[in-house]
Scaffold this active site. Structure first.
Site, mmCIF file in Angstrom:
data_model
loop_
_atom_site.group_PDB
_atom_site.id
_atom_site.type_symbol
_atom_site.label_atom_id
_atom_site.label_comp_id
_atom_site.label_asym_id
_atom_site.label_seq_id
_atom_site.Cartn_x
_atom_site.Cartn_y
_atom_site.Cartn_z
ATOM 1 N N MET A 68 40.523 -35.308 27.695
ATOM 2 C CA MET A 68 41.733 -34.399 28.174
ATOM 3 C C MET A 68 41.695 -34.547 29.726
ATOM 4 O O MET A 68 42.144 -35.410 30.300
ATOM 5 C CB MET A 68 41.164 -32.998 27.793
ATOM 6 C CG MET A 68 41.508 -32.796 26.605
ATOM 7 S SD MET A 68 41.317 -31.059 25.874
ATOM 8 C CE MET A 68 42.759 -30.374 26.037
ATOM 9 N N CYS A 69 40.885 -33.640 30.444
ATOM 10 C CA CYS A 69 41.061 -33.905 31.930
ATOM 11 C C CYS A 69 40.542 -34.954 32.654
ATOM 12 O O CYS A 69 41.003 -35.523 33.508
ATOM 13 C CB CYS A 69 40.048 -32.652 32.561
ATOM 14 S SG CYS A 69 40.955 -30.995 32.141
ATOM 15 N N VAL A 70 39.288 -35.601 32.012
ATOM 16 C CA VAL A 70 38.596 -36.795 32.590
ATOM 17 C C VAL A 70 39.540 -37.843 32.473
ATOM 18 O O VAL A 70 39.902 -38.708 33.380
ATOM 19 C CB VAL A 70 37.433 -37.146 32.028
ATOM 20 C CG1 VAL A 70 36.901 -38.303 32.545
ATOM 21 C CG2 VAL A 70 36.288 -35.863 32.369
ATOM 22 N N THR A 73 43.024 -37.622 34.534
ATOM 23 C CA THR A 73 42.802 -38.107 35.709
ATOM 24 C C THR A 73 42.733 -39.439 36.053
ATOM 25 O O THR A 73 43.209 -40.225 36.751
ATOM 26 C CB THR A 73 41.943 -37.269 36.367
ATOM 27 O OG1 THR A 73 42.191 -35.682 36.273
ATOM 28 C CG2 THR A 73 41.549 -37.484 37.798
#
Length: 142
Positions: A68-70, A73
């Site tokens: 998700m976030c990793v 980004t």
């Protein structure tokens, strides 16, 4: 550092233990913490302008959750032309529960590896964060 501001009641709600930065990555007074509300650390934040302003050309992306976030980004950083390094031992996630009639449980280690793989051949994956070396950029001229 990029810190997620979760919804009220979420595990990463601002001010809760799950929101605080983990001690080994605690920022020094000279470092900036960019706070975000979306998976992608670039979305609606100052991260891009901060990196540009400091002449950064390479990023090491670590954290949770790998898929998700990793990944979000890192994907944006790659699209913006940054060199992106992802140490395998420096991002993590949870097991994906079994889905009856669809799949068995997927172990977290497999989810993290797939998150790396899905970012394509421009991503540089290294085994250990300890193998990443930072060097200062030469001074800007003109």
């Amino acid at each position: 550092h990029v810190q997620n501001d979760g919804e009220p009641g979420a595990g990463d709600e601002p001010g809760t233990p799950g929101w605080e930065l983990h001690h080994p990555v605690e920022p020094s007074p000279a470092e900036t913490v960019v706070r975000k509300t979306w998976d992608d650390g670039f979305e609606e934040t100052s991260l891009g302008s901060l990196l540009t302003g400091h002449g950064v050309r390479s990023l090491v992306v670590c954290g949770v959750m790998s898929e998700m976030c990793v990944q979000a980004t890192a994907r944006t950083a790659l699209a913006l032309g940054y060199r992106v390094v992802m140490p395998h031992d420096a991002h993590a996630t949870h097991d994906i529960p079994a889905a009856p009639g669809i799949s068995d449980m997927v172990p977290a280690a497999a989810v993290s590896r797939v998150a790396e793989w899905a970012l394509g051949s421009d991503l540089e994956v290294v085994a250990r964060a300890a193998d990443v070396v930072f060097t200062a950029l030469p001074p800007r001229t003109g």
